[in-house]
Each structure stands twice: as structure tokens, then as C-alpha cells.
Design an enzyme around this catalytic site. Structure first.
Site, mmCIF file in Angstrom:
data_model
loop_
_atom_site.group_PDB
_atom_site.id
_atom_site.type_symbol
_atom_site.label_atom_id
_atom_site.label_comp_id
_atom_site.label_asym_id
_atom_site.label_seq_id
_atom_site.Cartn_x
_atom_site.Cartn_y
_atom_site.Cartn_z
ATOM 1 N N SER A 15 -0.448 2.287 -11.492
ATOM 2 C CA SER A 15 -1.383 3.399 -11.383
ATOM 3 C C SER A 15 -2.604 3.130 -12.285
ATOM 4 O O SER A 15 -3.252 2.105 -12.159
ATOM 5 C CB SER A 15 -0.666 4.707 -11.736
ATOM 6 O OG SER A 15 -1.463 5.829 -11.466
ATOM 7 N N ASP A 74 2.766 5.919 -5.211
ATOM 8 C CA ASP A 74 2.599 5.589 -6.630
ATOM 9 C C ASP A 74 3.718 4.661 -7.118
ATOM 10 O O ASP A 74 4.901 4.906 -6.887
ATOM 11 C CB ASP A 74 2.600 6.884 -7.450
ATOM 12 C CG ASP A 74 2.079 6.690 -8.855
ATOM 13 O OD1 ASP A 74 2.696 5.934 -9.623
ATOM 14 O OD2 ASP A 74 1.057 7.309 -9.204
#
Length: 339
Positions: free
Chosen positions: A44, A195
Site C-alpha cells: 500500500s 489491498d
């Protein structure tokens, strides 16, 4: 600090806007001429920090890497100048960095439980795509000497996938940061990705297996421990977010501790695990921040987090700089408690 050169790997956690803390850590570490970097694993915001730093190092060494990181975070803040997700008068007056009392944040948070990103953003627009394209030369990244590992979660299989230098594109970075309640899944090679924090935040194993350095510095932005039990809905949601995005990392560190005890230190992969030295840079200041502030993109907030990161890295260098290349400063055996 004056000392012999030492090569280290970096493990960079994700956490939205809180990734500006990692920017500060990297900014300070890049000032140390005796410190070099072999590999970096990021998820991320950690992945974006990793890629921007690696491209800067390839372009002009540490000074260029530091400048590139600042430019990336400034561009991110500038892109959010018209965002409705900003602090209100009370937060500005009290100096609190939170969106907990923002009517718009709370409305969007509730709407995310009813509507999907496919309903409210059918075109899948993401302002970070243009920022990444402007901030990174992805062709140069292929030739960068720093080994990069970016994790994203395959929606179909639920398993993490680690992307390396030659595989990294803006879509890979967007996938690594794709929160499924906010963004449409990012398709890569025909598979949808979310994610990377759900499967590795960050993934540490490639640093052990594919890098020559025996020292890994973990930059952690999600608190591991908090005193007491959360009671309000906001506190429960915040702690659940932290536990979720730390869980896989904790399991990987626990497995590393077990492997170090069981592995044959004399040869093969056993030698890699037995000789592994792990360090951590973190800050209690992150305990004062909740989930909502991970969506706060105000430039003064980024600067505050950068300064906290620089301070944490300064403290680490002063306390443990001489331990790098010699011994671990993070006790992995603590992760065996409860087994």
C-alpha cells in the site's frame, strides 16, 4: 554516525496517509552515508514509498531519492486540496488530526456499507494513477539496483502475490493500496486484486530468500498493542483495522522465530533464517491517530508525520546504529507467546 558501511533491507507497512511517517523514516536513513539498501518490501503506502525511493536512488542517489519522496507526498496533498475529507473548525481549533467528527466522512463511511465502489465510481477513477505516473519512471525501475517487492491480494484466491521490479506498474501499486470499500478491484493479468495488507503488510520472506543483506529494518505504522479494550464503536472499528493489518505480519514474524530455532544454520535456506537480524522503527505518536486520519491528506499533517518519522529514525540510529550488521534489536521470540 561514523562506522563501516552496512547493507540493510527494509520492510514498509501500509496505512494510507500514515505512510508519511515512513517517508520521514526513509528521509532520515538516506542521510546516513554508511547505510546502503539491498531490498525493500512494501504494501500500500509502503509500496509507493519503496518505489519512489528506489526510482530516486536509481536516478541520482540518496539526495534525489529524498527529493522524490517529498515531491510524491506534496503531489498527493495537492491533488486532495478540493477533497471534502478535511478537518472541521473544531479539529482545527484543538489541533486534532482526525475526521471522526466530519459529517462527510461519517456519511461516506455509512454509505460504504450499502453502496459499493462499482455503484458510486463506475469508471474506477483514482487520482493516484496520474500522481504515480508523474513521480516514477517505471522503465528505469526495471534496472534499479534496489530489489523491490510489492504485495497485493488476489481477490479470487485470497492469496498474496509479490510483484518484483520488472512487474511493477501504476496498476500494481494501486492494487496494493486498493481498499475494497473505497475502490474497485484492480485487474492484473486477468485477476482482480485488493489491498496487499490482507495478505502481507509487508511480506518479509522475499527479503530473506532473495537479498544478500542479513539485516531487515521493519518500519511499522500500525500499533501492535493498545492498553485496555475499546468500548465505543469508533474505538472498536479502529482497533479492528489495526489488528487486521498487523495479523499476517505477526504470523510471519512468529514463523521466522520458529524457523530460526529449528533451522540448520550450516547450509542452505536454514543458514539464511538462522543469520537473520531484525530491527524495528516505530513511534508511540502513531497510537494517538485513528483510522479516519488515514484518509486525511492535508500537507501540514503529512509534514507532522514526516517529522515524527525522522525523529523515530534518529532515535533508532542513535540507539541501534552500531548494532546493524552485528545483532538483532527486535526480539522475535516475543511473537512465540501464546503458542
Amino acid at each position: 554516525m561514523k562506522r563501516d558501511p552496512v547493507s540493510v533491507d527494509l520492510g514498509l507497512q501500509g496505512g494510507g496517509a500514515h505512510g508519511a511517517f515512513t517517508w520521514g523514516v526513509l528521509d532520515r536513513l538516506l542521510e546516513e552515508s554508511w547505510l546502503t539498501f539491498d531490498g525493500v518490501s512494501g504494501t500500500s503506502a509502503g509500496a509507493m514509498n519503496a518505489v519512489v525511493m528506489a526510482d530516486g536512488l536509481a536516478a541520482g542517489g540518496p539526495p534525489q531519492a529524498r527529493a522524490a519522496l517529498e515531491q510524491f507526498w506534496k503531489r498527493t496533498s495537492d491533488a486532495a486540496l478540493l477533497s471534502p475529507l478535511r478537518r472541521g473548525p473544531l479539529e482545527l481549533l484543538t489541533g486534532r488530526w482526525t475526521l471522526d467528527y466530519s459529517p462527510i466522512f461519517n456519511a461516506l463511511d455509512m454509505a460504504a456499507r450499502v453502496f459499493s465502489p462499482y455503484d458510486v465510481n463506475p469508471l474506477g477513477a483514482n487520482p493516484l494513477r496520474g500522481i504515480l505516473a508523474d513521480s516514477v519512471d517505471f522503465e528505469r525501475l526495471v534496472r534499479a539496483p534496489l530489489k523491490i517487492f510489492v504485495t497485493a491480494t488476489n481477490v479470487r484466491t485470497g492469496r498474496g502475490r509479490v510483484f518484483r521490479n520488472a512487474d511493477i506498474t501504476p496498476d500494481v501499486l494501486l492494487a496494493s493500496a486498493c481498499l475494497p470499500t473505497l475502490f474497485q478491484a484492480v485487474e492484473i493479468d486477468g485477476d482482480p486484486y485488493w489491498d496487499g495488507g490482507y495478505s502481507g503488510n509487508p511480506t518479509m520472506t522475499p527479503l530473506i530468500r532473495e537479498c544478500s543483506s542479513s539485516d531487515t529494518i521493519l518500519v511499522q505504522i500500525n500499533p501492535i498493542e493498545r492498553p485496555g479494550a475499546p468500548r465505543s464503536a469508533r474505538e472498536i472499528h479502529n482497533r479492528l483495522n489495526e489488528v487486521t493489518f498487523n495479523a499476517v505480519l505477526m504470523k510471519e514474524l512468529r514463523a521466522a522465530a520458529l524457523l530460526r530455532k529449528a533451522a540448520d544454520p550450516g547450509s542452505g535456506e536454514g543458514r539464511l533464517w538462522a543469520n537473520m537480524r531484525v530491527h524495528r522503527i516505530a513511534s508511540d505518536a502513531m497510537n494517538d491517530l485513528g483510522y479516519s486520519s488515514k484518509l486525511l491528506a492535508e500537507w501540514p499533517f503529512f509534514q507532522k508525520l514526516r517529522d515524527e518519522g525522522r525523529k523515530a529514525a534518529e532515535d533508532f540510529v542513535a540507539a541501534h546504529g552500531k548494532d546493524l550488521g552485528r545483532r538483532s534489536t527486535l526480539d522475535l521470540d516475543q511473537f512465540l507467546d501464546g503458542i
